[in-house]
Scaffold this active site. Structure first.
Site, PDB file in Angstrom:
ATOM      1  N   LYS A  22       0.837  -1.214   0.000  1.00 19.78           N
ATOM      2  CA  LYS A  22       0.000   0.000   0.000  1.00 19.78           C
ATOM      3  C   LYS A  22       0.863   1.251   0.000  1.00 19.78           C
ATOM      4  CE  LYS A  22      -1.804   1.419   4.143  1.00 19.78           C
ATOM      5  NZ  LYS A  22      -1.395   2.789   4.509  1.00 19.78           N
ATOM      6  N   ASN A  23       1.842   1.272   0.907  1.00 21.68           N
ATOM      7  CA  ASN A  23       2.585   2.520   1.107  1.00 21.68           C
ATOM      8  C   ASN A  23       3.604   2.798   0.009  1.00 21.68           C
ATOM      9  OD1 ASN A  23       1.036   3.018   3.295  1.00 21.68           O
ATOM     10  ND2 ASN A  23       2.560   2.379   4.824  1.00 21.68           N
ATOM     11  N   ARG A  92      -4.696  10.666   4.610  1.00 20.96           N
ATOM     12  CA  ARG A  92      -3.652  11.682   4.704  1.00 20.96           C
ATOM     13  C   ARG A  92      -2.645  11.578   3.566  1.00 20.96           C
ATOM     14  NH1 ARG A  92      -2.354  13.811   9.220  1.00 20.96           N
ATOM     15  NH2 ARG A  92      -0.211  13.707   8.553  1.00 20.96           N
ATOM     16  N   CYS A 116      -4.641  12.465  13.198  1.00 25.77           N
ATOM     17  CA  CYS A 116      -5.291  11.201  12.864  1.00 25.77           C
ATOM     18  C   CYS A 116      -5.752  10.534  14.147  1.00 25.77           C
ATOM     19  CB  CYS A 116      -4.396  10.329  12.000  1.00 25.77           C
ATOM     20  SG  CYS A 116      -3.237   9.363  12.888  1.00 25.77           S
ATOM     21  N   ARG A 121      -0.068  14.271  13.262  1.00 29.61           N
ATOM     22  CA  ARG A 121       0.882  13.806  12.232  1.00 29.61           C
ATOM     23  C   ARG A 121       1.160  14.983  11.313  1.00 29.61           C
ATOM     24  NH1 ARG A 121      -1.114   8.366   9.651  1.00 29.61           N
ATOM     25  NH2 ARG A 121       0.903   8.457   8.630  1.00 29.61           N
ATOM     26  N   ASP A 304       4.291   0.296  12.236  1.00 28.44           N
ATOM     27  CA  ASP A 304       3.074  -0.309  11.686  1.00 28.44           C
ATOM     28  C   ASP A 304       2.870  -1.749  12.142  1.00 28.44           C
ATOM     29  OD1 ASP A 304       2.574   2.057  10.420  1.00 28.44           O
ATOM     30  OD2 ASP A 304       3.310   1.421   8.461  1.00 28.44           O
ATOM     31  N   ARG A 396      -8.654  -0.649   4.635  1.00 27.65           N
ATOM     32  CA  ARG A 396      -7.764   0.388   4.073  1.00 27.65           C
ATOM     33  C   ARG A 396      -6.422  -0.199   3.680  1.00 27.65           C
ATOM     34  NH1 ARG A 396      -7.224   5.789   7.344  1.00 27.65           N
ATOM     35  NH2 ARG A 396      -5.964   6.083   5.489  1.00 27.65           N
TER      36      ARG A 396
END
Ligand code: EPU
Length: 421
Positions: A22-23, A92, A116, A121, A304, A396
């Site tokens: 995802k990132n 974000r 958040c 953040r 994470d 997500r």
């Protein structure tokens, strides 16, 4: 709204395939704005956050088609350099369009991300980076208004190593006039993957994966085809699920070299691991051992995975301390884990965990993406049935986690909890 109903106590067994990161995918999709044309991105995970950024790209004027993990993006007619509040407030990472829009259009209007679920953040480093490249930044009614006739390379030092700020500045610097040097740059694999994508577009970047990245600007950029790296957090989450349920599983299509610290900690906790080029086999043996963890920037233990480690330690054979150095307030999962019987005391940025013999199923509520993952892991290990509410958070960042877990033997169902929140 969907909830998961999980009957715990089943050791996970079998093979699970890891999706794209995802990132890494999020900034790479945004980077397609840099040069007009048609891009093909492969191994894109099917996630809510990906749908959100695809939506944002369409608002900006790009055409986006998404089928079978392959995304076609045509940015030829992108013409609206704006990221509206309605989208940024749900994700974000929308701030990633700032650098590309500024480069392509000489201006950008991007809603300022707020805090958040687990605390502040900031994006000050993103803005500082753009200013150092010559952009004029104004904050107006919750929006960042950025302008630059021409971006110019500069020497940029980040006080804090930031994944997002490094990515945004890299994207803005590839077409800037002259050389940009980013000091204290993020070394995360997702930033390396973004850099590789920019290089495939024609950019001249060296030092990826180090704290010192050099970008020779003024590159002629062109569209390209690219494959997203596997998700290291999904990899680590499934391995931890294997250990917490005392199972035996293999994660495939992953990149073990991105997970050294997590693998080391899993071994200390009692996992037997065998690592191949693109797969990891985990077998649990004996009791789960208590192991302290302190999160750090890559290659340290990832923030994470902090919540999932607390879940694992809550059934370990003794006491452990888990400290989050990246996000000191990221502990909204702790009260929910306590509802499942975990013995955890949180003080400042640390969780003091005393392992219990058994967790017991209970109704709990997801508060954010990784917190949800920790609740799923605990529920899988717990005796009895747990209802996990608000699982939209987990959607997500984990592709059809319930289907992947079912294939491993978990008793998990997704149902509508019939409530409007
Ligand atoms: N920071 C600042 N100013 C900034 C930016 C960051 O002070 O302008 C600080 C943050 O407050 C934090 C540290 O720098 O203490 C690191 O934050 P970073 O900018 O690296 O985080 P990010 O880019 O906002 C990404 C991931 C997060 C992950 C962090 C840390 C994406 C889209 N998000 O966020 O992922 O936790 O890096 O590794 O890449 C998740 O996937 O669940 C998630 C939250």
């Amino acid at each position: 709204m969907d909830k998961f109903v999980i009957e715990g106590g089943v050791p996970l067994k079998g093979e699970v395939q890891i999706s794209g990161s995802k990132n890494a995918a999020l900034p790479i999709i945004a980077a397609c704005l840099l040069a007009p044309g048609q891009y093909i991105l492969k191994n894109i995970p099917r996630l809510r956050d990906i749908r959100t950024i695809a939506h944002l790209m369409r608002v900006i004027g790009a055409k986006v088609e998404f089928e079978n993990h392959s995304m076609k993006i045509d940015t030829t007619h992108a013409d609206f350099p704006e990221a509206p509040y309605e989208l940024v407030k749900t994700m974000r990472a929308s701030i990633y369009v700032l650098g590309p829009l500024l480069t392509r259009f000489g201006k950008a209007r991007v809603s300022m991300p707020g805090g958040c679920a687990w605390g502040p953040r900031p994006v000050d480093l993103h803005l500082k980076g753009m200013e150092l490249l010559g952009a004029k930044i104004e904050l107006d009614r919750g929006y960042v208004n950025a302008r630059a006739d021409k971006l110019r390379g500069n020497h940029i030092y980040f006080d804090v190593s930031s994944v997002g700020a490094t990515g945004n500045v890299m994207m803005a610097a590839v077409s800037a006039q002259g050389t940009t040097i980013i000091e204290n740059a993020a070394e995360e694999p997702e930033i390396v993957n973004l850099g590789e994508f920019l290089i495939a577009m024609g950019a001249n970047i060296s030092g990826l994966g180090t704290k010192h990245i050099t970008i020779e600007g003024s590159s002629e950029l062109h569209p390209t085809e690219f494959t997203i790296t596997p998700d290291r957090i999904e990899t680590a989450t499934f391995l931890t699920a294997g250990l917490i349920t005392r199972g035996e599983l293999t994660v495939t299509r992953c990149q073990p070299e991105h997970s050294h610290e997590v693998l080391a900690k899993l071994k200390e906790a009692g996992a037997k691991l065998s690592v191949e080029l693109n797969s990891i086999h985990l077998k649990s043996a004996g009791a789960i051992q208590p192991v302290d963890v302190t999160t750090a920037i890559y290659p340290g233990y990832p923030t994470d995975m902090q919540a999932q480690w607390i879940a694992l330690m809550s059934v370990a054979n003794g006491r452990s301390v888990i400290t989050d150095m990246i996000y000191p307030d990221r502990f909204t999962h702790v009260p929910e884990l306590r509802r499942l019987g975990a013995d955890i005391v949180q003080k400042n940025n640390s969780a003091f965990v005393k392992g219990v013999a058994k967790l017991k199923g209970a109704p709990v509520m997801s508060t954010d993406l990784r917190a949800s993952a920790s609740l799923v892991l605990s529920a899988l290990a717990a005796e009895g049935v747990s209802d996990i509410h608000r699982v939209y958070h987990i959607d997500r960042g984990y592709e059809r986690i319930e289907e992947k877990l079912k294939k491993l033997g978990a008793k998990i169902e997704r149902t509508d909890d019939g409530k409007m929140y």
